[in-house]
Write a protein that holds these residues in place. Sequence first.
Motif, PDB file in Angstrom:
ATOM      1  N   PRO A 192       0.595  -1.234  -0.115  1.00 48.12           N
ATOM      2  CA  PRO A 192       0.091   0.114  -0.058  1.00 48.12           C
ATOM      3  C   PRO A 192       0.687   1.066   0.031  1.00 48.12           C
ATOM      4  N   LEU A 193       2.132   1.239   0.497  1.00 47.03           N
ATOM      5  CA  LEU A 193       2.768   2.453   0.559  1.00 47.03           C
ATOM      6  C   LEU A 193       3.438   2.739  -0.884  1.00 47.03           C
ATOM      7  N   ILE A 194       3.873   1.743  -1.692  1.00 47.48           N
ATOM      8  CA  ILE A 194       4.126   2.212  -2.922  1.00 47.48           C
ATOM      9  C   ILE A 194       3.396   2.412  -3.801  1.00 47.48           C
ATOM     10  N   GLY A 195       2.018   1.633  -3.606  1.00 47.77           N
ATOM     11  CA  GLY A 195       0.886   1.969  -4.514  1.00 47.77           C
ATOM     12  C   GLY A 195       0.438   3.568  -4.175  1.00 47.77           C
ATOM     13  N   ALA A 196       0.312   3.833  -3.097  1.00 53.21           N
ATOM     14  CA  ALA A 196      -0.362   5.317  -2.731  1.00 53.21           C
ATOM     15  C   ALA A 196       0.699   6.312  -3.109  1.00 53.21           C
ATOM     16  N   ALA A 197       1.939   5.989  -3.246  1.00 52.30           N
ATOM     17  CA  ALA A 197       2.758   7.011  -3.812  1.00 52.30           C
ATOM     18  C   ALA A 197       2.888   6.959  -5.246  1.00 52.30           C
ATOM     19  N   LEU A 198       2.552   5.886  -6.149  1.00 51.08           N
ATOM     20  CA  LEU A 198       2.787   5.764  -7.551  1.00 51.08           C
ATOM     21  C   LEU A 198       1.315   6.152  -8.185  1.00 51.08           C
ATOM     22  N   MET A 199       0.134   6.234  -7.511  1.00 54.53           N
ATOM     23  CA  MET A 199      -1.171   6.197  -8.187  1.00 54.53           C
ATOM     24  C   MET A 199      -1.422   7.378  -9.114  1.00 54.53           C
ATOM     25  N   LEU A 200      -1.406   8.598  -8.418  1.00 52.89           N
ATOM     26  CA  LEU A 200      -1.362   9.686  -9.409  1.00 52.89           C
ATOM     27  C   LEU A 200      -0.459   9.776 -10.631  1.00 52.89           C
ATOM     28  N   SER A 201       0.529   9.367 -10.495  1.00 54.86           N
ATOM     29  CA  SER A 201       1.746   9.302 -11.635  1.00 54.86           C
ATOM     30  C   SER A 201       0.939   8.304 -12.709  1.00 54.86           C
ATOM     31  N   ALA A 202       0.416   7.195 -12.004  1.00 52.84           N
ATOM     32  CA  ALA A 202      -0.073   6.048 -12.864  1.00 52.84           C
ATOM     33  C   ALA A 202      -1.262   6.675 -13.600  1.00 52.84           C
ATOM     34  N   SER A 203      -2.143   7.521 -12.924  1.00 54.78           N
ATOM     35  CA  SER A 203      -3.270   8.000 -13.642  1.00 54.78           C
ATOM     36  C   SER A 203      -2.924   8.715 -14.844  1.00 54.78           C
ATOM     37  N   MET A 204      -1.901   9.437 -14.885  1.00 50.24           N
ATOM     38  CA  MET A 204      -1.193  10.277 -15.927  1.00 50.24           C
ATOM     39  C   MET A 204      -0.730   9.466 -16.910  1.00 50.24           C
ATOM     40  N   LEU A 205      -0.073   8.379 -16.525  1.00 55.02           N
ATOM     41  CA  LEU A 205       0.432   7.418 -17.655  1.00 55.02           C
ATOM     42  C   LEU A 205      -0.537   6.588 -18.413  1.00 55.02           C
ATOM     43  N   ILE A 254      -9.936   2.192 -25.775  1.00 57.26           N
ATOM     44  CA  ILE A 254     -10.667   3.172 -25.887  1.00 57.26           C
ATOM     45  C   ILE A 254      -9.795   4.612 -26.018  1.00 57.26           C
ATOM     46  N   HIS A 255     -10.471   5.655 -26.485  1.00 57.72           N
ATOM     47  CA  HIS A 255      -9.760   6.634 -26.824  1.00 57.72           C
ATOM     48  C   HIS A 255      -9.618   7.502 -25.687  1.00 57.72           C
ATOM     49  N   THR A 256      -8.485   8.132 -25.470  1.00 57.98           N
ATOM     50  CA  THR A 256      -7.931   8.945 -24.187  1.00 57.98           C
ATOM     51  C   THR A 256      -7.439  10.330 -24.862  1.00 57.98           C
ATOM     52  N   ASN A 257      -7.732  11.360 -24.258  1.00 60.66           N
ATOM     53  CA  ASN A 257      -7.092  12.507 -24.440  1.00 60.66           C
ATOM     54  C   ASN A 257      -5.642  12.659 -24.115  1.00 60.66           C
ATOM     55  N   ARG A 258      -4.665  12.202 -24.866  1.00 58.63           N
ATOM     56  CA  ARG A 258      -3.248  12.245 -24.191  1.00 58.63           C
ATOM     57  C   ARG A 258      -2.614  13.527 -24.160  1.00 58.63           C
ATOM     58  N   PRO A 259      -2.121  13.678 -22.836  1.00 56.53           N
ATOM     59  CA  PRO A 259      -1.472  14.905 -22.489  1.00 56.53           C
ATOM     60  C   PRO A 259      -0.527  14.940 -23.219  1.00 56.53           C
ATOM     61  N   ALA A 260       0.253  16.301 -23.377  1.00 54.07           N
ATOM     62  CA  ALA A 260       1.592  16.580 -24.329  1.00 54.07           C
ATOM     63  C   ALA A 260       2.652  16.149 -23.785  1.00 54.07           C
ATOM     64  N   LYS A 261       2.697  16.326 -22.157  1.00 51.85           N
ATOM     65  CA  LYS A 261       3.977  16.105 -21.338  1.00 51.85           C
ATOM     66  C   LYS A 261       3.582  15.389 -20.172  1.00 51.85           C
ATOM     67  N   PHE A 262       4.589  14.624 -19.853  1.00 50.58           N
ATOM     68  CA  PHE A 262       4.404  13.687 -18.396  1.00 50.58           C
ATOM     69  C   PHE A 262       5.100  14.543 -17.283  1.00 50.58           C
ATOM     70  N   ASP A 263       4.448  14.794 -16.227  1.00 47.79           N
ATOM     71  CA  ASP A 263       4.996  15.758 -15.257  1.00 47.79           C
ATOM     72  C   ASP A 263       5.985  14.988 -14.175  1.00 47.79           C
ATOM     73  N   LEU A 264       7.067  14.922 -14.552  1.00 47.23           N
ATOM     74  CA  LEU A 264       8.076  14.104 -13.870  1.00 47.23           C
ATOM     75  C   LEU A 264       8.326  14.783 -12.592  1.00 47.23           C
ATOM     76  N   LEU A 265       8.658  16.134 -12.181  1.00 44.15           N
ATOM     77  CA  LEU A 265       8.537  16.827 -11.062  1.00 44.15           C
ATOM     78  C   LEU A 265       7.562  16.682 -10.234  1.00 44.15           C
ATOM     79  N   GLY A 266       6.185  16.873 -10.779  1.00 46.30           N
ATOM     80  CA  GLY A 266       5.021  16.665  -9.950  1.00 46.30           C
ATOM     81  C   GLY A 266       4.958  15.181  -9.504  1.00 46.30           C
ATOM     82  N   SER A 267       5.452  14.363 -10.344  1.00 46.85           N
ATOM     83  CA  SER A 267       5.307  12.831  -9.920  1.00 46.85           C
ATOM     84  C   SER A 267       6.336  12.505  -8.822  1.00 46.85           C
TER      85      SER A 267
END
Length: 542
Positions: free
Chosen positions: A56-69, A190-203
């Motif tokens: 759960p520790l690693i999962g919680a830390a990476l879930m926002l980044s995984a959503s962007m991915l 399914i089609h997704t609105n792909r973002p132009a840039k991955f936010d590495l600093l925010g992740s």
Amino acid sequence: MVNTLKPHKIYVLWVLCLAQFTLSADVANLSISTATLVKHFQTDIPSIQLLGSIQPLIGAALMLSASMLGLIIGWRRLLILGATLGLISSTGFLFAVDIYIIQYFVRPLAGVSSAMTLPAVLALVVAHFPGKQRAVGFGMMAAATGLAAAVIPLLAGWIQDHFHWQWSFVFIVVCYFSVLVGACVLIKPIHTNRPAKFDLLGSSLGAVSIVFIFFGLLKIPYWGGILAIEQANIPQWLAFVLPLSPALMFILLGTALIGCFIYQQHSFEKQYGYALLPISWLENIACRRGFTILSLMYVILGGSSFLIVTYLQVAIGLTAMHSGAIILLFSVAMISASILTPILSKGQNTKVLCCASFTGIAIAAGLLIISSQDTQILISFYLAMIGLGSSIGVLASQCPLLITRALGEREAEQSGGLQATVRNLGLVVGISLLGGINQATLDSNIRSNHEISTYYPKPFVQALQETPHVPYIDNHRTSDVANKFNLDHYQKHYLLSLNASARSSAFNLAMSTLLIIALWGLRVSCLIPTISVANRNTDSRQ
């Protein structure tokens, strides 16, 4: 309604339910395997408890980044990737030669898997089940979680009692493999609105801040909340924090980094039009209420599940089968409510259902207080467990619906990462809060007892003073302690009675806290605005 779903959507729903079931089954199977793993790998309980925290520790830390991915590669591919990593992770139990492989490879990989799978499942529910069908989808997700909590401990325990211990992990391997095949074959891209840039600093900021907060919450029972517990096993490199608790330092530092993360996300969203955590979600009052209710629900679920099982098995001394039957009662009620609420609540809105649920939780907490005694539980305890399970089941089906209704379709898909993060953090907060209150009350009642400090042997009193916290133990182990210090018959009887009373008081105070949390949830639910499709992006703003 379930019977209005087209056949291909039913297949999709079953795959997503299986994915949700597998994630919960993985955690439940590891928990029930504690004693087996200790014996097989010749390790200790703290090492196995660490395994339960890593995922759960690693999962919680990476879930926002995984959503962007997920927006970048697609939610179906994210689910396939998560299932693949889960399959590798669970297979690792079959070939691990020591506990270190599991600690540093198997369970971290499971955390990455959950970080990908949970957001993908929630996003695919949003994408494939619009309108009223979405309520059915989220209800089935909640039911799958409840089913795993009800079935896996019994099934895994039976397997380990009658067969080789690894067969319970083979079952998890089969589940992950089935999810992988189902995602590849039955779910279409399914089609997704792909973002132009991955936010590495925010992740990075988001991950580090969540790890710090999560770690601090996990360590509160062992290191202390504000001041460090005397005799606590605190690493030397953290000694500079004393007399404050290092757990408090991690939580404060994580909170400060969260502030930096929000500021960075605001700047990133202004520049690119999207973010890992869109600030518009925080400005949307309906969305904000939804996440608040979601967090309170998981605080209640995590804290009550942990505390009730501990009370039944240790304080009351119920057998594993008896306490398991009570938890099964809770789980069946939760599953039933999760499935039936979207089907039967045609004329009720989410606000009414949330208010009714928190009212039910408050009543159940009151019943649990009345029903719990020093050495037994009353029949009303069973009714309270049914009420608690039903109320949480209704909330579990409505919270994601409330959040996704308040957002646009793209934001609704992306919100799965934050929902999953809130889920993990809420569970840990619940366990830390109610578990901490339970332990602190037990400590206070026994340490402050005048007869113990005055009339008991000095070695016993000294040992009590030197221990970091009074152990939460059953009557059998309490008798062993009394025999170890050569207490006479009266002293032993009084110690048993005092310990039983302290355990009961500690449980009741924790349940009183649960009642207060439920009343807080009721207050928040009463403030939920009415959202329609036409005005959800305008009227819900402050």
